[in-house]
Design a protein around this motif. Sequence first.
Motif, PDB file in Angstrom:
ATOM      1  N   PRO A   1       0.663  -1.156   0.008  1.00 27.92           N
ATOM      2  CA  PRO A   1      -0.055   0.092  -0.123  1.00 27.92           C
ATOM      3  C   PRO A   1       0.887   1.324  -0.039  1.00 27.92           C
ATOM      4  O   PRO A   1       2.032   1.329   0.842  1.00 27.92           O
ATOM      5  CB  PRO A   1      -0.669  -0.378   1.368  1.00 27.92           C
ATOM      6  N   ARG A   2       0.378   2.344  -0.871  1.00 24.87           N
ATOM      7  CA  ARG A   2       1.149   3.383  -0.800  1.00 24.87           C
ATOM      8  C   ARG A   2       1.045   4.313   0.463  1.00 24.87           C
ATOM      9  O   ARG A   2      -0.126   4.702   0.919  1.00 24.87           O
ATOM     10  CB  ARG A   2       0.648   4.387  -2.172  1.00 24.87           C
ATOM     11  N   GLN A   3       2.165   4.842   1.006  1.00 25.77           N
ATOM     12  CA  GLN A   3       2.153   5.667   1.981  1.00 25.77           C
ATOM     13  C   GLN A   3       2.581   7.100   1.677  1.00 25.77           C
ATOM     14  O   GLN A   3       3.748   7.204   1.270  1.00 25.77           O
ATOM     15  CB  GLN A   3       3.266   5.046   3.206  1.00 25.77           C
ATOM     16  N   LEU A   4       1.672   7.895   1.568  1.00 27.59           N
ATOM     17  CA  LEU A   4       1.761   9.093   0.985  1.00 27.59           C
ATOM     18  C   LEU A   4       2.034  10.139   2.241  1.00 27.59           C
ATOM     19  O   LEU A   4       1.581  10.023   3.267  1.00 27.59           O
ATOM     20  CB  LEU A   4       0.470   9.565   0.166  1.00 27.59           C
ATOM     21  N   GLY A   5       3.032  11.115   1.909  1.00 25.76           N
ATOM     22  CA  GLY A   5       3.277  12.272   2.752  1.00 25.76           C
ATOM     23  C   GLY A   5       2.437  13.354   2.758  1.00 25.76           C
ATOM     24  O   GLY A   5       1.150  13.090   2.085  1.00 25.76           O
ATOM     25  N   THR A   6       2.490  14.187   3.500  1.00 28.94           N
ATOM     26  CA  THR A   6       1.181  15.258   3.485  1.00 28.94           C
ATOM     27  C   THR A   6       1.222  15.916   2.409  1.00 28.94           C
ATOM     28  O   THR A   6       0.351  16.216   1.973  1.00 28.94           O
ATOM     29  CB  THR A   6       1.825  16.289   4.392  1.00 28.94           C
TER      30      THR A   6
ATOM     31  N   ALA B   1       2.257  15.068  -0.800  1.00 27.21           N
ATOM     32  CA  ALA B   1       1.768  14.102  -1.930  1.00 27.21           C
ATOM     33  C   ALA B   1       0.223  13.767  -1.663  1.00 27.21           C
ATOM     34  O   ALA B   1      -0.315  13.643  -2.432  1.00 27.21           O
ATOM     35  CB  ALA B   1       2.621  13.027  -1.756  1.00 27.21           C
ATOM     36  N   ALA B   2      -0.133  13.699  -0.557  1.00 28.53           N
ATOM     37  CA  ALA B   2      -1.554  13.372  -0.136  1.00 28.53           C
ATOM     38  C   ALA B   2      -2.418  14.540  -0.530  1.00 28.53           C
ATOM     39  O   ALA B   2      -3.695  14.432  -1.189  1.00 28.53           O
ATOM     40  CB  ALA B   2      -1.713  13.081   1.112  1.00 28.53           C
ATOM     41  N   PHE B   3      -2.019  15.735  -0.342  1.00 30.70           N
ATOM     42  CA  PHE B   3      -2.632  17.068  -1.022  1.00 30.70           C
ATOM     43  C   PHE B   3      -2.707  16.915  -2.426  1.00 30.70           C
ATOM     44  O   PHE B   3      -3.875  17.200  -2.778  1.00 30.70           O
ATOM     45  CB  PHE B   3      -1.934  18.271  -0.351  1.00 30.70           C
ATOM     46  N   TRP B   4      -1.509  16.724  -3.007  1.00 25.83           N
ATOM     47  CA  TRP B   4      -1.792  16.905  -4.697  1.00 25.83           C
ATOM     48  C   TRP B   4      -2.656  15.748  -5.008  1.00 25.83           C
ATOM     49  O   TRP B   4      -3.424  15.784  -6.329  1.00 25.83           O
ATOM     50  CB  TRP B   4      -0.313  16.692  -4.819  1.00 25.83           C
ATOM     51  N   GLU B   5      -2.529  14.490  -4.439  1.00 24.34           N
ATOM     52  CA  GLU B   5      -3.480  13.474  -4.944  1.00 24.34           C
ATOM     53  C   GLU B   5      -4.907  13.655  -4.881  1.00 24.34           C
ATOM     54  O   GLU B   5      -5.637  13.547  -5.806  1.00 24.34           O
ATOM     55  CB  GLU B   5      -3.143  12.072  -3.932  1.00 24.34           C
ATOM     56  N   ARG B   6      -5.316  14.673  -3.429  1.00 21.87           N
ATOM     57  CA  ARG B   6      -6.677  14.805  -3.552  1.00 21.87           C
ATOM     58  C   ARG B   6      -7.145  16.227  -4.540  1.00 21.87           C
ATOM     59  O   ARG B   6      -7.960  16.137  -5.089  1.00 21.87           O
ATOM     60  CB  ARG B   6      -6.916  15.170  -2.085  1.00 21.87           C
ATOM     61  N   PHE B   7      -6.029  16.841  -4.468  1.00 26.77           N
ATOM     62  CA  PHE B   7      -6.169  18.125  -5.506  1.00 26.77           C
ATOM     63  C   PHE B   7      -6.376  17.850  -6.983  1.00 26.77           C
ATOM     64  O   PHE B   7      -6.929  18.442  -7.708  1.00 26.77           O
ATOM     65  CB  PHE B   7      -4.997  18.997  -5.243  1.00 26.77           C
ATOM     66  N   LEU B   8      -5.699  16.621  -7.340  1.00 27.93           N
ATOM     67  CA  LEU B   8      -5.765  16.646  -8.747  1.00 27.93           C
ATOM     68  C   LEU B   8      -6.852  15.527  -9.292  1.00 27.93           C
ATOM     69  O   LEU B   8      -7.021  15.190 -10.235  1.00 27.93           O
ATOM     70  CB  LEU B   8      -4.318  16.081  -9.294  1.00 27.93           C
ATOM     71  N   GLN B   9      -7.758  15.286  -8.512  1.00 28.77           N
ATOM     72  CA  GLN B   9      -8.940  14.381  -8.689  1.00 28.77           C
ATOM     73  C   GLN B   9      -9.677  15.081  -9.652  1.00 28.77           C
ATOM     74  O   GLN B   9      -9.934  16.261  -9.438  1.00 28.77           O
ATOM     75  CB  GLN B   9      -9.716  14.160  -7.552  1.00 28.77           C
TER      76      GLN B   9
END
Length: 90
Positions: free
Chosen positions: A37-42, A44-52
């Motif tokens: 499972p991917r462990q995203l940092g703070t 990276a998690a922001f950009w993951e949600r932002f780029l949806q």
Amino acid sequence: MSGSAEDERLRVQQLRALRRRWLRDQELSPREPVLPPRQLGTVAAFWERFLQPGGLWRQQVHKAYQTGGFVLLRVLLPAWAIAYYVKYHL
């Protein structure tokens, strides 16, 4: 003479069997590949949600980017060129 040809045939047959087995072993099962499972940092998690796709912030940023590009290319650069021409050539 016939003995060496039979040995050669046996060797080729064994090589073909090994190749077939190797090719069968290369096929992935439906469970593979098993990825941790991917462990995203703070950030990276922001950009993951932002780029949806379809996010409100993404649309607003895109609109601001388009407006900024329009202003730069259609207003600021022509204004700079006109000011330069007026200052140094008239």
